[in-house]
Design a protein around this motif. Structure first.
Motif, PDB file in Angstrom:
ATOM      1  N   HIS A  17      -5.018   5.179 -23.502  1.00  0.00           N
ATOM      2  CA  HIS A  17      -6.071   4.179 -23.731  1.00  0.00           C
ATOM      3  C   HIS A  17      -7.250   4.792 -24.489  1.00  0.00           C
ATOM      4  CE1 HIS A  17      -4.159   1.081 -21.368  1.00  0.00           C
ATOM      5  NE2 HIS A  17      -3.997   1.927 -20.375  1.00  0.00           N
ATOM      6  N   ASP A  18      -7.594   6.013 -24.119  1.00  0.00           N
ATOM      7  CA  ASP A  18      -8.688   6.702 -24.821  1.00  0.00           C
ATOM      8  C   ASP A  18      -8.339   6.876 -26.296  1.00  0.00           C
ATOM      9  OD1 ASP A  18     -10.318   7.008 -22.554  1.00  0.00           O
ATOM     10  OD2 ASP A  18      -9.342   8.883 -21.998  1.00  0.00           O
ATOM     11  N   GLN A  19      -7.107   7.275 -26.557  1.00  0.00           N
ATOM     12  CA  GLN A  19      -6.679   7.492 -27.939  1.00  0.00           C
ATOM     13  C   GLN A  19      -6.674   6.176 -28.717  1.00  0.00           C
ATOM     14  OE1 GLN A  19      -2.974   9.586 -27.437  1.00  0.00           O
ATOM     15  NE2 GLN A  19      -3.998  11.415 -26.650  1.00  0.00           N
ATOM     16  N   TRP A  20      -6.183   5.099 -28.098  1.00  0.00           N
ATOM     17  CA  TRP A  20      -6.170   3.790 -28.761  1.00  0.00           C
ATOM     18  C   TRP A  20      -7.591   3.330 -29.045  1.00  0.00           C
ATOM     19  CZ3 TRP A  20      -8.262  -0.975 -27.831  1.00  0.00           C
ATOM     20  CH2 TRP A  20      -7.789  -2.023 -28.610  1.00  0.00           C
ATOM     21  N   ASN A  21      -8.478   3.450 -28.055  1.00  0.00           N
ATOM     22  CA  ASN A  21      -9.871   3.027 -28.236  1.00  0.00           C
ATOM     23  C   ASN A  21     -10.555   3.819 -29.342  1.00  0.00           C
ATOM     24  OD1 ASN A  21     -11.123   0.919 -26.312  1.00  0.00           O
ATOM     25  ND2 ASN A  21      -9.661   2.044 -25.050  1.00  0.00           N
ATOM     26  N   ALA A  23      -9.001   5.216 -31.957  1.00  0.00           N
ATOM     27  CA  ALA A  23      -8.394   4.827 -33.236  1.00  0.00           C
ATOM     28  C   ALA A  23      -8.868   3.439 -33.678  1.00  0.00           C
ATOM     29  CB  ALA A  23      -6.870   4.847 -33.125  1.00  0.00           C
ATOM     30  N   VAL A  24      -8.966   2.500 -32.754  1.00  0.00           N
ATOM     31  CA  VAL A  24      -9.286   1.114 -33.101  1.00  0.00           C
ATOM     32  C   VAL A  24     -10.793   0.840 -33.087  1.00  0.00           C
ATOM     33  CG1 VAL A  24      -8.964  -1.286 -32.384  1.00  0.00           C
ATOM     34  CG2 VAL A  24      -7.031   0.295 -32.326  1.00  0.00           C
ATOM     35  N   ARG A  25     -11.496   1.355 -32.089  1.00  0.00           N
ATOM     36  CA  ARG A  25     -12.921   1.051 -31.930  1.00  0.00           C
ATOM     37  C   ARG A  25     -13.841   2.195 -32.333  1.00  0.00           C
ATOM     38  NH1 ARG A  25     -13.635  -2.222 -26.309  1.00  0.00           N
ATOM     39  NH2 ARG A  25     -11.915  -3.651 -26.621  1.00  0.00           N
ATOM     40  N   ARG A  26     -13.265   3.339 -32.625  1.00  0.00           N
ATOM     41  CA  ARG A  26     -14.052   4.553 -32.877  1.00  0.00           C
ATOM     42  C   ARG A  26     -14.920   4.872 -31.663  1.00  0.00           C
ATOM     43  NH1 ARG A  26     -10.923   6.630 -35.915  1.00  0.00           N
ATOM     44  NH2 ARG A  26     -12.323   8.119 -36.827  1.00  0.00           N
ATOM     45  N   GLU A  27     -14.349   4.683 -30.503  1.00  0.00           N
ATOM     46  CA  GLU A  27     -15.054   4.841 -29.237  1.00  0.00           C
ATOM     47  C   GLU A  27     -14.524   6.100 -28.540  1.00  0.00           C
ATOM     48  OE1 GLU A  27     -16.081   1.449 -26.079  1.00  0.00           O
ATOM     49  OE2 GLU A  27     -13.955   1.914 -26.154  1.00  0.00           O
ATOM     50  N   THR A  28     -15.410   6.995 -28.191  1.00  0.00           N
ATOM     51  CA  THR A  28     -14.999   8.215 -27.495  1.00  0.00           C
ATOM     52  C   THR A  28     -14.630   7.865 -26.049  1.00  0.00           C
ATOM     53  OG1 THR A  28     -17.203   8.749 -26.680  1.00  0.00           O
ATOM     54  CG2 THR A  28     -16.610   9.584 -28.895  1.00  0.00           C
ATOM     55  N   PRO A  29     -13.926   8.743 -25.366  1.00  0.00           N
ATOM     56  CA  PRO A  29     -13.606   8.478 -23.957  1.00  0.00           C
ATOM     57  C   PRO A  29     -14.854   8.230 -23.106  1.00  0.00           C
ATOM     58  CG  PRO A  29     -12.206  10.236 -24.766  1.00  0.00           C
ATOM     59  CD  PRO A  29     -13.212   9.934 -25.863  1.00  0.00           C
ATOM     60  N   THR A  30     -15.913   8.965 -23.370  1.00  0.00           N
ATOM     61  CA  THR A  30     -17.157   8.768 -22.611  1.00  0.00           C
ATOM     62  C   THR A  30     -17.770   7.399 -22.913  1.00  0.00           C
ATOM     63  OG1 THR A  30     -17.542  11.138 -22.593  1.00  0.00           O
ATOM     64  CG2 THR A  30     -19.439   9.731 -22.131  1.00  0.00           C
ATOM     65  N   GLN A  31     -17.767   6.998 -24.173  1.00  0.00           N
ATOM     66  CA  GLN A  31     -18.280   5.675 -24.531  1.00  0.00           C
ATOM     67  C   GLN A  31     -17.441   4.585 -23.885  1.00  0.00           C
ATOM     68  OE1 GLN A  31     -18.024   6.287 -28.773  1.00  0.00           O
ATOM     69  NE2 GLN A  31     -20.262   6.442 -28.977  1.00  0.00           N
ATOM     70  N   ARG A  32     -16.130   4.797 -23.847  1.00  0.00           N
ATOM     71  CA  ARG A  32     -15.240   3.828 -23.206  1.00  0.00           C
ATOM     72  C   ARG A  32     -15.559   3.697 -21.714  1.00  0.00           C
ATOM     73  NH1 ARG A  32      -9.561   4.926 -21.150  1.00  0.00           N
ATOM     74  NH2 ARG A  32      -8.905   2.889 -20.439  1.00  0.00           N
TER      75      ARG A  32
END
Length: 175
Positions: A17-21, A23-32
Motif C-alpha cells: 500500500h505504501d508503494q502504491w500510494n 507511485a500514484v499519490r506521491r505520498e510517503t509512508p509517513t504522509q499516508r
C-alpha cells in the motif's frame, strides 16, 4: 546512548500500500499514516456525536417517573443499552487517548492500526447500544414480542449498511 549514536530505525519497511500510494499519490509512508489517522478521526467524530446523544438520553431515563414502571426485562435491556453505550463511547474516544500516550514516540503506524480497530469495535458496540435502546422503547410502547421483531430488523439494517455492504465491496474489489 551517547549523543553521537543513532537510534535503531523503528519503522516497519514500506508495504504494498505504501508503494502504491507513493507511485500514484506521491505520498510517503509517513504522509499516508498521517492522512489515514486524520480520516479515522473524521469518521470517529461522526460516530461520537451519535453515541454521545444516545448516552445522554440513556443517562436521563433512570431519573424519569416512568422508569419505576419498567418491567425487570425492560430494566435489564436499559442496563445493557447503557453499558454498551458507555463501552462504545470509550472505544470511540480511545484514539485520542492512545495518541496522547504515544505522542512523539514514532508509533504512528501502531496508532493508526489501533485507532482503526477502536473505531470498528466502537461502531459495533454503538450499533448494539442503539438496538438495545430501540428494544427498550419499543418494548414499552408495543410489548416485548413485537419489539423483538422490530429491533432484529433494525439491527439487520444497521449491520447491512455498516458492515455487510462495505465488506462485500471490499471483497468484490480485491485483486
Amino acid at each position: 546512548m551517547k549523543a553521537n549514536e543513532t537510534r535503531p530505525h523503528l519503522e516497519v519497511p514500506p508495504d504494498d500500500h505504501d508503494q502504491w500510494n507513493f507511485a500514484v499519490r506521491r505520498e510517503t509512508p509517513t504522509q499516508r499514516l498521517d492522512r489515514n489517522y486524520a480520516e479515522i478521526l473524521q469518521e470517529v467524530r461522526v460516530a461520537q456525536t451519535g453515541v454521545q446523544l444516545l448516552l445522554a438520553f440513556l443517562l436521563t431515563v433512570a431519573f424519569t417517573p416512568r422508569f419505576a414502571t419498567l418491567t425487570d426485562f425492560e430494566r435489564r435491556v436499559y442496563v445493557g443499552a447503557l453499558v454498551l453505550g458507555a463501552a462504545a463511547t470509550a472505544l470511540l474516544i480511545a484514539p485520542a487517548a492512545f495518541h496522547r500516550l504515544v505522542f512523539q514516540r514514532r508509533l504512528k503506524r501502531q496508532l493508526v492500526l489501533a485507532s482503526s480497530r477502536f473505531a470498528l469495535f466502537g461502531l459495533t458496540l454503538l450499533m448494539l447500544s442503539i438496538g438495545s435502546a430501540l428494544l427498550l422503547i419499543l418494548s414499552v410502547t408495543l410489548g416485548a414480542a413485537l419489539a423483538g421483531w422490530f429491533t432484529a430488523g433494525a439491527l439487520g439494517w444497521f449491520a447491512l449498511w455498516w458492515f455487510v455492504v462495505p465488506m462485500w465491496s471490499r471483497i468484490r474489489h480485491t485483486r
